[in-house]
Write a protein that holds these residues in place. Structure first.
Motif, PDB file in Angstrom:
ATOM      1  N   LEU A   8       0.829  -1.202   0.000  1.00  0.00           N
ATOM      2  CA  LEU A   8       0.000   0.000   0.000  1.00  0.00           C
ATOM      3  C   LEU A   8       0.864   1.253   0.000  1.00  0.00           C
ATOM      4  O   LEU A   8       0.573   2.212  -0.732  1.00  0.00           O
ATOM      5  N   SER A  10       3.685   1.688  -1.334  1.00  0.00           N
ATOM      6  CA  SER A  10       4.240   1.897  -2.677  1.00  0.00           C
ATOM      7  C   SER A  10       3.273   2.655  -3.577  1.00  0.00           C
ATOM      8  O   SER A  10       3.683   3.276  -4.554  1.00  0.00           O
ATOM      9  N   ARG A  11       1.982   2.653  -3.220  1.00  0.00           N
ATOM     10  CA  ARG A  11       0.962   3.358  -4.012  1.00  0.00           C
ATOM     11  C   ARG A  11       0.523   4.682  -3.386  1.00  0.00           C
ATOM     12  O   ARG A  11      -0.130   5.487  -4.033  1.00  0.00           O
ATOM     13  N   GLN A  16       1.113   9.961  -4.975  1.00  0.00           N
ATOM     14  CA  GLN A  16       0.580   9.224  -6.125  1.00  0.00           C
ATOM     15  C   GLN A  16      -0.939   9.140  -6.149  1.00  0.00           C
ATOM     16  O   GLN A  16      -1.528   8.936  -7.204  1.00  0.00           O
ATOM     17  N   LEU A  17      -1.584   9.259  -4.993  1.00  0.00           N
ATOM     18  CA  LEU A  17      -3.035   9.117  -4.921  1.00  0.00           C
ATOM     19  C   LEU A  17      -3.655  10.495  -4.689  1.00  0.00           C
ATOM     20  O   LEU A  17      -3.498  11.081  -3.603  1.00  0.00           O
ATOM     21  N   LEU A  86      -6.285  -4.484  -4.422  1.00  0.00           N
ATOM     22  CA  LEU A  86      -5.594  -3.239  -4.129  1.00  0.00           C
ATOM     23  C   LEU A  86      -6.315  -2.041  -4.741  1.00  0.00           C
ATOM     24  O   LEU A  86      -6.449  -1.004  -4.090  1.00  0.00           O
ATOM     25  N   ASP A  87      -6.798  -2.188  -5.961  1.00  0.00           N
ATOM     26  CA  ASP A  87      -7.509  -1.074  -6.597  1.00  0.00           C
ATOM     27  C   ASP A  87      -8.744  -0.677  -5.795  1.00  0.00           C
ATOM     28  O   ASP A  87      -9.038   0.512  -5.655  1.00  0.00           O
ATOM     29  N   LEU A  90      -7.607   1.341  -2.823  1.00  0.00           N
ATOM     30  CA  LEU A  90      -7.217   2.690  -3.258  1.00  0.00           C
ATOM     31  C   LEU A  90      -8.441   3.543  -3.578  1.00  0.00           C
ATOM     32  O   LEU A  90      -8.450   4.754  -3.276  1.00  0.00           O
ATOM     33  N   SER A  94      -9.320   6.974  -1.836  1.00  0.00           N
ATOM     34  CA  SER A  94      -9.570   8.137  -2.700  1.00  0.00           C
ATOM     35  C   SER A  94     -10.921   8.774  -2.393  1.00  0.00           C
ATOM     36  O   SER A  94     -11.033  10.004  -2.325  1.00  0.00           O
TER      37      SER A  94
END
Length: 97
Positions: A8, A10-11, A16-17, A86-87, A90, A94
């Motif tokens: 997580l 890493s994203r 990045q988010l 994971l998506d 995220l 978000s």
């Protein structure tokens, strides 16, 4: 950090988010949040195998209530969700941003 936290992170790192700046292992006394976006007072907590007993669930609820009373929004996800969706995790983060 656990494997799920590393994935997580890493994203979330480097904005990045949604351009949000996240910190890992951020202190919110008396707790330490897995991840926090201080700008919008958002905490992301990942729950693994050590969050399944009635006592641990009660502790997590008290912790979340404390953080929310302090003005934070808390998003909780399971490690398995990071591994398998994971998506989706995220998107949940978000949406909270």
């Amino acid at each position: 950090m656990t494997d799920a936290e590393l994935i997580l992170w890493s994203r979330l790192r480097a904005r990045q988010l949604e351009g949000a700046k996240f910190r890992r292992q951020h202190p919110v006394a008396p707790y330490i949040a897995d991840f926090a976006c201080v700008e919008v007072k958002l905490i992301v907590e990942l729950d693994g195998d050590t969050h399944g007993t009635a006592q641990e669930i009660a502790h997590d609820r008290r912790r979340t209530a404390f953080l929310e009373d302090a003005g934070w929004t808390v998003v909780r996800a399971y490690n398995v969700d990071v591994y398998q969706n994971l998506d989706g995790v995220l998107i949940q983060i978000s949406d909270a941003l």
